[in-house]
Design a protein around this motif. Sequence first.
Motif, short mmCIF file in Angstrom:
data_model
loop_
_atom_site.label_atom_id
_atom_site.label_comp_id
_atom_site.label_asym_id
_atom_site.label_seq_id
_atom_site.Cartn_x
_atom_site.Cartn_y
_atom_site.Cartn_z
N SER A 38 16.72 76.32 36.05
CA SER A 38 16.61 76.20 37.50
C SER A 38 17.75 76.93 38.20
O SER A 38 17.55 77.63 39.20
CB SER A 38 16.61 74.72 37.90
N LEU A 39 18.95 76.80 37.67
CA LEU A 39 20.10 77.48 38.26
C LEU A 39 19.97 78.99 38.13
O LEU A 39 20.26 79.73 39.08
CB LEU A 39 21.40 76.99 37.60
N ARG A 40 19.53 79.46 36.98
CA ARG A 40 19.35 80.92 36.79
C ARG A 40 18.33 81.47 37.78
O ARG A 40 18.53 82.55 38.37
CB ARG A 40 18.89 81.21 35.36
N LEU A 41 17.24 80.75 38.00
CA LEU A 41 16.21 81.20 38.94
C LEU A 41 16.76 81.24 40.38
O LEU A 41 16.45 82.15 41.14
CB LEU A 41 15.00 80.29 38.87
N LEU A 42 17.56 80.24 40.73
CA LEU A 42 18.14 80.21 42.08
C LEU A 42 19.13 81.36 42.26
O LEU A 42 19.16 82.01 43.32
CB LEU A 42 18.82 78.87 42.33
N LYS A 45 17.31 84.50 42.88
CA LYS A 45 16.81 84.60 44.25
C LYS A 45 17.92 84.99 45.22
O LYS A 45 17.72 85.78 46.14
CB LYS A 45 16.19 83.27 44.69
N THR A 46 19.10 84.41 45.04
CA THR A 46 20.20 84.71 45.95
C THR A 46 20.84 86.06 45.64
O THR A 46 21.44 86.68 46.52
CB THR A 46 21.28 83.61 45.88
N GLY A 47 20.74 86.47 44.40
CA GLY A 47 21.32 87.76 44.01
C GLY A 47 22.80 87.70 43.72
O GLY A 47 23.44 88.74 43.51
N VAL A 48 23.37 86.51 43.70
CA VAL A 48 24.81 86.35 43.43
C VAL A 48 25.02 85.14 42.52
O VAL A 48 24.22 84.18 42.55
CB VAL A 48 25.62 86.16 44.72
N PRO A 49 26.06 85.14 41.71
CA PRO A 49 26.36 83.94 40.90
C PRO A 49 26.86 82.81 41.81
O PRO A 49 27.64 83.05 42.74
CB PRO A 49 27.47 84.42 39.94
N LEU A 50 26.42 81.62 41.53
CA LEU A 50 26.80 80.46 42.33
C LEU A 50 27.90 79.62 41.67
O LEU A 50 28.57 78.83 42.34
CB LEU A 50 25.58 79.58 42.59
N GLU A 62 32.62 81.52 45.69
CA GLU A 62 32.64 81.50 47.15
C GLU A 62 31.21 81.47 47.70
O GLU A 62 30.92 80.79 48.68
CB GLU A 62 33.39 82.72 47.69
N ALA A 63 30.32 82.23 47.06
CA ALA A 63 28.92 82.22 47.48
C ALA A 63 28.31 80.84 47.28
O ALA A 63 27.53 80.35 48.11
CB ALA A 63 28.12 83.27 46.72
N GLY A 64 28.67 80.19 46.16
CA GLY A 64 28.17 78.85 45.89
C GLY A 64 28.67 77.84 46.91
O GLY A 64 27.90 76.97 47.37
N LYS A 65 29.95 77.93 47.27
CA LYS A 65 30.51 77.02 48.28
C LYS A 65 29.80 77.21 49.61
O LYS A 65 29.51 76.24 50.31
CB LYS A 65 32.01 77.27 48.43
N ASN A 66 29.54 78.47 49.95
CA ASN A 66 28.87 78.77 51.21
C ASN A 66 27.44 78.20 51.23
O ASN A 66 27.00 77.59 52.21
CB ASN A 66 28.84 80.28 51.43
#
Length: 300
Positions: A38-42, A45-50, A62-66
Motif C-alpha cells: 500500500s505504501l509503495r502504491l501511494l 502516485k505521489t512520485g516522491v518517497p514518503l 519532508e514530502a511525507g510530513k507535508n
Amino acid sequence: MDNSTYGQLTIFHVIAREGSISAAARKLSVTTPSVSKSLRLLEAKTGVPLFTRSTRRISLTEAGKNLLLKTKDAIATLDLAMEDTQSLGEIPSGPVRITLSRFAYQLIVKPRLAEFCLAYPHIQLELSINDGAVSLVEEGFDLGVRFGDTVSEGMVARKIHPAFKIGLYASEAYIRQHGLPEQPADLSAHRLITYRFTTSNRVSPLILIEDGLSITPEIKPAMICNDIDAICDAVRAGIGIGRIFEPLHADMTDSKDLKPILHEYWPMYPPVYIYFTQNTQRVKRVQAVIGFFDCAKKTA
C-alpha cells in the motif's frame, strides 16, 4: 482521487503514527507485506518517497510530513463519518484509547473499571498512564483525563470530579518518633517523601497556604519517587511525611492509620476534567466512555 487512495492514505497515517510498517500491520490486523505494498502504491502516485527507511527505523521525509499535515483533518473527518454511519443502531463497540495520570486512574477509573467492562463488554479500553501533557490528535488518543480545563483549540473539556485538597499525612509510628508539627515552620525538623515528575524530571515542591499566600516550607527529603503508590507505602512504613490527594486517602482501607498533618494549610487542586476533540465525541463508543465516567453532576 481514485477509490484506493483513501485506504492507502489511511495506512500511511497509521505507519506515521506507529513508527514502523510492522507496527502498523499489527495495529490494522493485516500482514506486513500488504502494508508495504500500500505504501509503495501511494509513493508511486505521489512520485516522491514518503519515508526514509533503515534496518532499524522509519521516518517521514519532508514530502511525507507535508502530506501527513495536509491530509490529517480530511482523513479524520472521513473516519468519523464512517464511524457515525456504522454505529447507527449498534451497541457501542471497538477500542477507546485514554491518556491519564496515575492519580486520575486511581480516583476516576480504577473504582469503576469492572463495572464499566460489565456494562460495555464490546468496548476495549486502552489506558496509557502518563503524568505529562499529551496531544490527543498527535498521539492517537480518543480521550484524556487531567487537572484543569485549559485545553488546546478544537478540544472540549468536561468536569468529572470537583476541586479537592492535597494533604500531608504521616503514620502513627512516625509521629511517635518525630513528633507532630503544629505550624509550617516546624517542618524543618521533619522528613518529606516527595514526588518527581517523569516527563520534566522536576521534583514537586512542597506548597502550603498560609494567610491566603503560597509558602514553601523547608523540609529535608527522605525519599523521592515517581509513583504515588510508592509514596503511600513509604508513609505507611514511617519513613517520612507524604503528600496524598485527599479523595485518595479517603478511599484507602487503612486511611485511619495515616494521620493528617497541618490540615488548615493544605492547598486546593483544580477539578479533574475529561477532554476530547469536538468530532471524536460523536463516536458512539467514545460517547459511552464519557457518559459513564462523567460523575461531575453527582459530585460537584
